[in-house]
Write a protein that holds these residues in place. Structure first.
Motif, short mmCIF file in Angstrom:
data_model
loop_
_atom_site.label_atom_id
_atom_site.label_comp_id
_atom_site.label_asym_id
_atom_site.label_seq_id
_atom_site.Cartn_x
_atom_site.Cartn_y
_atom_site.Cartn_z
N ILE A 1 0.85 -1.20 0.00
CA ILE A 1 0.00 0.00 0.00
C ILE A 1 0.88 1.24 0.00
N LEU A 2 1.89 1.25 0.87
CA LEU A 2 2.80 2.40 0.95
C LEU A 2 3.56 2.60 -0.36
N ASP A 3 3.93 1.48 -1.01
CA ASP A 3 4.69 1.56 -2.25
C ASP A 3 3.80 1.73 -3.48
N ASP A 4 2.50 1.65 -3.27
CA ASP A 4 1.55 1.71 -4.39
C ASP A 4 1.90 0.64 -5.42
N ALA A 5 2.24 -0.56 -4.92
CA ALA A 5 2.68 -1.66 -5.79
C ALA A 5 1.51 -2.26 -6.56
N ASP A 6 1.78 -2.67 -7.77
CA ASP A 6 0.76 -3.30 -8.61
C ASP A 6 0.82 -4.82 -8.54
N THR A 7 2.02 -5.36 -8.28
CA THR A 7 2.18 -6.81 -8.26
C THR A 7 2.97 -7.24 -7.04
N SER B 1 -1.03 -7.37 -6.66
CA SER B 1 -0.97 -7.14 -5.22
C SER B 1 -2.39 -7.02 -4.67
N LEU B 2 -2.57 -7.28 -3.39
CA LEU B 2 -3.91 -7.25 -2.81
C LEU B 2 -4.53 -5.87 -2.91
N ASN B 3 -3.72 -4.83 -2.69
CA ASN B 3 -4.27 -3.47 -2.79
C ASN B 3 -4.71 -3.14 -4.21
N ALA B 4 -4.02 -3.69 -5.21
CA ALA B 4 -4.42 -3.46 -6.60
C ALA B 4 -5.67 -4.25 -6.97
N VAL B 5 -5.81 -5.43 -6.37
CA VAL B 5 -6.94 -6.31 -6.72
C VAL B 5 -8.20 -5.95 -5.93
N GLY C 1 9.43 -1.66 -9.86
CA GLY C 1 10.39 -1.23 -10.86
C GLY C 1 11.77 -1.07 -10.24
N SER C 2 12.76 -0.86 -11.07
CA SER C 2 14.14 -0.82 -10.59
C SER C 2 14.41 0.32 -9.63
N LEU C 3 13.73 1.45 -9.78
CA LEU C 3 14.02 2.59 -8.92
C LEU C 3 12.79 3.06 -8.14
N SER C 4 11.84 2.20 -7.92
CA SER C 4 10.66 2.62 -7.16
C SER C 4 11.02 2.96 -5.73
N ASP C 5 12.06 2.30 -5.17
CA ASP C 5 12.48 2.62 -3.80
C ASP C 5 12.92 4.08 -3.71
N ILE C 6 13.74 4.51 -4.66
CA ILE C 6 14.21 5.90 -4.65
C ILE C 6 13.04 6.86 -4.76
#
Length: 314
Positions: A78-84, A90-94, A208-213
């Motif tokens: 949720i914090l990362d707004d992740a899709d998968t 991901s549960l938040n996306a689904v 993605g590769s730089l989502s952390d940044i």
């Protein structure tokens, strides 16, 4: 429980999306590596009953650990707004953020109830370390990163290993060796995870590769690259600003990846992971000797896991 919430809470425990079950595997191996056998049963069947009860309580620790871990994944996404996550949505996306939050909270509640059922006043304090956070170091600092990594990943493993040990009635010295194993294995695991963010695929890791940044997080590969190329810090700082301009973000990503590629950031992170993996293996080697075949096999498996962790590619 509300059916929809129950389904959400069980989302990552269903067949096909359940993950590696890495933590429960480690803890059950640790249990066998320390329990040994009762040499003289108190009476017919009593020794077996005591062994079964101990194993059941240790299995409960493994279940609690996995529930806390999965809950943290749900909240992190949720914090990362992740899709998968784990190759699926991901549960938040689904199901949406609200249900994902409740599902994570539900798992934490179940973990607390299971923890209370053990009726041991020490165990809750061990698991409380998982929820600590730190703010006293600059984010672009390796010391901050290692402290954060400990609380994020390694503290759950280290304190779970310690709890398994104390349930078996082992000495404080053995408990500390188990703690050190879990701590260093957890650190090595997360270090390799942070490498795979750059060398793996977004499908395997769900980001993605730089989502952390972009979320204000700097990991070891970038930190080591900064030591070689101080100008990378300015690129990272711009990423922290979360510019709404997509073209600028893409440009920043390309610059950061270029600096990382020219540096030894990935290699030095792998070397650091190897150092912690070796420390974990040394802790197992330092456990009191045993002639029990199952104990020795479990200890070899725990040592083997330290190498599997640092050579994995997903």
């Amino acid at each position: 429980m509300v059916p929809k919430l129950a389904s959400a809470a069980e989302y990552f425990f269903k067949m096909g999306v359940e993950g590696k079950r890495f933590r429960p595997t480690v803890l059950l191996l640790m249990a066998t590596a320390l329990n040994g056998r009762l040499s003289e049963p108190l009476s017919d069947g009593v020794g077996d009953a005591l062994t079964t009860e101990l194993r059941t309580r240790q299995q409960c620790i493994a279940e609690i650990t996995e529930m806390i871990h999965v809950a943290s994944l749900l909240h992190d996404d949720i914090l990362d707004d992740a899709d998968t996550r784990r190759g699926i949505g991901s549960l938040n996306a689904v199901m949406g953020n609200n249900l994902a939050v409740l599902a994570g909270d539900c798992l934490l509640s179940r973990a607390c109830v299971a923890l209370a059922s053990l009726k041991n006043t020490e165990h809750p304090s061990y698991f409380a370390n998982q929820f600590k956070n730190i703010y006293f170091f600059h984010k672009c600092c390796l010391e901050y990163y290692m402290q954060k990594t400990y609380y994020k990943t390694a503290s759950l493993m280290s304190n779970s290993c310690k709890a398994i040990t104390l349930l078996a009635g082992q000495t404080s010295e053995v408990a500390m060796l188990a703690f050190e194993y879990g701590k260093n294995l957890g650190l090595a695991f997360q270090l390799i995870d942070d490498v795979l963010v750059f060398t793996g695929t977004s499908t395997s890791l769900g980001k993605g590769s730089l989502s952390d940044i972009q979320h204000g997080i700097v990991t070891a590969p970038i930190l080591f690259a900064m030591e070689e190329f101080p100008q990378l810090r300015a690129v990272v700082d711009q990423g922290f600003e979360k510019s709404p301009n997509v073209d600028i973000l893409i440009c920043l990503e390309m610059q950061a990846l270029e600096y990382l590629g020219k540096s030894r950031g990935i290699q030095r992170t792998r070397e650091l992971a190897m150092k912690h993996a070796n420390l974990a293996a040394a802790a197992i080697d330092s456990l009191p000797e045993s002639d029990d075949e199952y104990v020795r096999k479990s200890r070899r498996a725990l040592s083997d896991l330290t190498q599997i962790v640092i050579t994995r590619n997903k």
